[in-house]
Design a protein around this motif. Structure first.
Motif, PDB file in Angstrom:
ATOM      1  N   ASP A   1     -70.997  29.488  37.092  1.00 43.32           N
ATOM      2  CA  ASP A   1     -72.084  29.868  37.984  1.00 43.32           C
ATOM      3  C   ASP A   1     -73.405  29.742  37.238  1.00 43.32           C
TER       4      ASP A   1
ATOM      5  N   THR B   1     -76.439  29.722  38.645  1.00 40.72           N
ATOM      6  CA  THR B   1     -77.583  30.187  39.433  1.00 40.72           C
ATOM      7  C   THR B   1     -78.214  31.437  38.846  1.00 40.72           C
TER       8      THR B   1
ATOM      9  N   LYS C   1     -66.778  32.693  36.917  1.00 44.21           N
ATOM     10  CA  LYS C   1     -68.162  32.942  37.326  1.00 44.21           C
ATOM     11  C   LYS C   1     -69.100  32.817  36.135  1.00 44.21           C
TER      12      LYS C   1
END
Length: 960
Positions: free
Chosen positions: A765, A767, A761
């Motif tokens: 990730d 975002t 993550k």
């Protein structure tokens, strides 16, 4: 009192006053006493410096001009002095040489030294000076000839004012932290004979114009970040004797003008990205003694003109893309001492000229020379012979013992067959013999005892049989004995205990039998002793190293007993009473031979038979009852699952629900809490199960893995035994197993809960807007390595290493999870393992696909290597594009070959990373991800390498 007053005035006076004539005290005495007052002199070197003396000319380290009786030289090299370089020296107006090298001076370089107009030599090397080099220092230093600030902690740029020192002959700023570009004005200091700026952080292109330095003899730009091409006009420096551009980022071909450097004796271009073929004109550099072109991208053949270099002593072209063979003309290089042509694509026969000389070092590692090893003819003076990592075949020459001066013989990782010749015992000077990873058979010759200076013997991964020769005890200096993965039989010789220098012993994966010699406890230097996967029996030695031996090192010896294997040794009993009517009578008469059916039973046997009969009846009855109970239990469990599996019960409230154990205190699931099958509580899925978040009755959040391998799981007893062992594993880089829950139809593992999520993550990730810094990434790589090293030390292989199984703690500390779950399976079947960890695509070591290769902890090392590359690059191990599939390992290796490995670093870091750490970490990742397990380091070695890579300042910060 008057002296103290003058001392105070001197300390406060401006520099312009120091030139005034002092009629009361000698300026030199006063200046040196003030200088001494600001120092610490732990060795008492300056004890002769007395303020009452009229002149300092007889003081240690002081030299005066006989005409003026004023101090002309101050040389205090290696006096262990501490403190700052005081302004008191400015009174020494006739000082020509100031040398304070190899002390412990701190602070900055005093720019006021420029007021010493007669100064010609400034040597402040080997201290701990910091800060920048002041521009003012060289503005009035027209007479300075030598400047050395080497081996300090100086930062900033090389001052432009240096370009005005037209008398400069030697400039040495090596081993500092200088940055920026090389001033082009240095090329106009026509008297410069030696320039050394090695071991710094200088960058950019090397400016043109170096041909103006026609007096230059020594040039070293080693270990910086210079890029671009080698200077095209370097051939104008006709007097150059030593050239070192090694370990930079230089590219392109060798400049044609270099053929004019016929005075050159030392040429080192190692560790760049230079390309092209080795030019024929290289043979015109007839004074060359050292030629190092290793670790570049050179291709083509080695030119035959190399044979013209008759003074050549060291020839290194390793780690390039050279083809063909080494030219026969090299036989003319009569002075050759060392040849290293390893890691190329060289082919053909082993050059015959090598066996006609007496060259002390011939490492030809990792060549593709496909010919048989031929018997050496005249290598009597050879000291080092390294033919490892090739595809040599055939037999080891029977007359190898004629290499009487050989110190290291490495022919490992080839295709050699046949027996080890007994003549190796004639290698009286050898300290290391490595014949590992071949197809050798036969026995270890007893003559090995003749190699009396032997320190390391490696014969692992062959087909050797027979016993370990007892004569090996004659090798009294032996520290490393590696004989694993063979077919050796018989006992471990007791004489092994006489090898008092032994540190590492590996005898695993053989067929050794018998008991371990008790005297092995006297080996006080032992660091490892691996005897796993043999047929050894009896009690382990008690004491010394064996009190803390790893269970992994003694596993798979079913008949071994002792505390380390959690098996008590049987007690000794007196001989049984013989109940045999045909046994001897009290007079010793033999039994009659007329009774063919003799009955010999001990009392204990009779009792055991009776007890066994009774137990058998009980087992039958209990089994019938258990079948009925299990049938009822299964129906009950099915009802619970269909109702949503509410785990509010514990053994205390309802034993039918199974055994709930917490390793630290009691705890229960909260009554009415959301069930584990609720998707909202799911944290992730893996090959061994699904992970949910829940809360215990005491309010503690935990992560619970519901195992999905129920059909393959061990029995309850074996399951609980393995889980309890895993529960004892505690390390700050490992996710702690807090407890477990068992029923016949379901098993749960209870882990500490880490809310920050997985490494996957944090890396992938994009975002959230947060990006791990380089410092965080390096700590993650180091932390993962430490966690794995701890697992391997305790005999646990992870098997399923990937970024989703590495969690990040609240402080950013990585914690490896899901370790040891394969131990819950009834057997380590690689097909089952592969199916369970198929989601780990890209992390799986290639040995999973090869049934003939043993799966060891080296498969974890492979996974770690991929993980390290993933952390640095920010890319997945395998990425699927529209028209292509990108394998991370291959991408980084190709970039390294092209000299563009920096471009692999995660683009989100931009320039905010340490190149001196990032590139070595990626190289280490590639080594760990080697296709050959034996080429991978162990995790302890990985931790040590990472700690060496880590910047000293960062390492100190972690210790605070």
């Amino acid at each position: 009192m008057l002296f103290k007053l003058l001392f105070l005035l001197l300390a406060l006076a401006p520099a312009s006053i120091y030139a005034l004539e002092d009629t009361v005290f000698n300026d030199d005495v006063l200046g040196l006493i003030v200088f001494k007052a600001g120092l610490q002199d732990p060795m008492g070197k300056l004890v002769t410096w007395n303020e009452d003396d009229q002149t300092p000319c007889n003081w240690i380290g002081v030299k005066c001009d006989p005409k003026t009786n004023r101090v002309s030289e101050l040389v205090l090299d290696g006096f262990s002095l501490c403190g700052h370089i005081d302004r008191g020296l400015l009174r020494l107006q006739f000082l020509q040489k100031l040398s304070l090298a190899n002390n412990n001076f701190t602070g900055t370089v005093n720019s006021a030294l420029s007021h010493l107009a007669n100064l010609q030599v400034i040597d402040l090397s080997g201290n701990s000076l910091s800060g920048t080099i002041p521009q003012q220092l060289f503005l009035q230093s027209g007479s300075v000839r030598l400047v050395s600030f080497a081996k300090n902690k100086l930062t900033g740029n090389i001052p432009q004012s240096l370009t005005t020192c037209f008398s400069l002959e030697l400039l040495n700023f090596s081993s500092n932290h200088l940055s920026g570009k090389l001033p082009s004005g240095l090329w106009y200091l026509r008297g410069l004979q030696s320039l050394d700026v090695s071991h710094n952080l200088l960058q950019g292109h090397i400016p043109p114009g170096i041909q103006n330095l026609y007096d230059l003899r020594f040039l070293s730009l080693h270990k910086n970040r210079f890029s671009g091409k080698l200077p095209e006009d370097i051939g104008g420096c006709l007097l150059l004797k030593s050239i070192d551009f090694s370990e930079n980022i230089l590219s392109g071909a060798l400049p044609h003008s270099m053929q004019m450097l016929t005075s050159c004796t030392y040429l080192n271009l190692r560790g760049n990205s230079l390309t092209g073929e080795l030019p024929p004109w290289i043979g015109e550099l007839k004074n060359l003694e050292t030629l190092d072109l290793s670790s570049n991208n050179f291709s083509g053949r080695v030119p035959s003109s190399i044979g013209n270099l008759q003074l050549l002593k060291s020839f290194n072209v390793s780690m390039n893309y050279l083809t063909g063979s080494l030219p026969e003309s090299m036989a003319n290089c009569n002075s050759l001492f060392s040849i290293d042509a390893s890691h190329n694509h060289l082919s053909g026969n082993l050059p015959s000229w090598m066996f006609r000389g007496a060259m002390p070092s011939v490492p030809l590692s990792s060549q593709r020379l496909g010919e048989n090893l031929s018997s050496p003819a005249s290598l009597g003076s050879l000291q080092v012979l390294d033919l490892s990592s090739n595809v040599f075949c055939g037999h080891i020459p029977s007359n190898v013992g004629e290499l009487g001066n050989l110190q290291l013989l490495n022919i490992s990782r080839n295709h050699l067959v046949g027996c080890i010749p007994g003549s190796i015992g004639e290698l009286k000077s050898a300290y290391a013999l490595d014949f590992s990873v071949n197809q050798l058979n036969g026995s270890i010759p007893a003559e090995i005892g003749g190699a009396i200076l032997l320190e390391e013997l490696r014969l692992e991964q062959n087909f050797l049989a027979g016993e370990i020769p007892v004569q090996i005890h004659k090798c009294s200096l032996l520290s490393s004995l590696i004989l694993s993965h063979n077919n050796l039989t018989g006992p471990i010789p007791a004489a092994l205990a006489n090898l008092s220098n032994l540190e590492n012993v590996d005898l695993c994966f053989n067929r050794l039998s018998g008991s371990l010699p008790k005297d092995l406890i006297n080996l006080s230097h032992l660091l490892s002793f691996n005897i796993s996967h043999n047929h050894l029996e009896g009690e382990l030695p008690v004491g010394g190293f064996f009190n803390t031996i790893s269970p992994f090192s003694i596993s798979h010896n079913p008949s071994l007993c002792g505390a380390a294997v959690n098996t008590s040794c049987p007690s000794l009993h007196p001989k049984p009473i013989v109940l045999n009517p045909n046994s001897s009578d009290t007079n010793g008469n033999s039994p009659s031979h007329n009774h063919p059916h003799q009955i010999i039973l001990t009392i204990s046997s009779i009792i055991a038979i009776a007890a066994a009969s009774f137990i058998l009846l009980g087992v039958v009855a209990v089994t019938i009852l258990n079948i009925h109970a299990r049938s009822s239990h299964s129906r009950s469990a099915a009802l619970v699952l269909s109702a949503g599996e509410d785990f509010s019960c514990s053994p205390k409230t309802n034993p039918e629900y199974g055994n709930f154990v917490m390793f630290s205190g009691d705890a229960e699931f909260v009554v009415g809490a959301q069930t584990l099958l609720n998707k909202d509580a799911e944290l992730g899925r893996g090959g061994f199960g699904v992970v949910f978040k829940t809360v215990l009755r005491d309010g503690c959040l935990v992560a619970i893995k519901k195992l999905t391998v129920t059909s393959l799981i061990k029995s309850r007893e074996d399951f609980e035994s393995e889980v309890k062992k895993l529960g004892q594993i505690r390390h700050h880089n490992l996710v702690a197993l807090e407890g477990y829950y068992w029923t016949a139809s379901m098993q749960l593992l209870i882990y500490e809960y880490l809310p920050s999520g997985s490494l996957y993550k944090h890396i992938h990730d994009r975002t959230g807007g947060n990006c791990l810094s380089w410092r965080q990434r390096f700590k993650i790589v180091l932390g993962m390595a430490k966690g794995l090293a701890y697992l391997h030390h305790n005999g646990i292989i992870h098997y399923n290493l990937k970024s989703t199984n590495v969690l990040i703690g609240s402080s950013g500390k990585p914690k490896v999870g899901d370790y040891g779950l394969a131990r819950l399976l009834p057997m380590l079947d690689r097909c089952i393992l592969s199916s369970k960890i198929q989601s780990a695509l890209g992390y799986m070591a290639p040995e999973f696909a090869c049934k003939t290769v043993t799966i060891t902890d080296k498969c974890d090392v492979y996974g770690f290597g991929i993980l390290a590359l993933e952390v640095v690059t920010g890319k997945r191990p395998v990425e699927y594009m529209e028209d292509d599939v990108i394998v991370l390992c291959d991408m980084v290796r190709a970039a390294l070959d092209e000299g563009m490995v920096e471009q692999c670093v995660d683009e989100r870091l931009r320039s905010n990373f340490r190149i001196e750490e990032a590139i070595p970490v990626m190289k280490l990742g590639l080594i760990c991800a080697s296709q050959v397990p034996s080429n991978r380091p162990d995790m302890n070695e990985v931790v040590n390498i990472l700690e060496l890579i880590q910047s000293p300042s960062e390492a100190d910060e972690e210790l605070e």
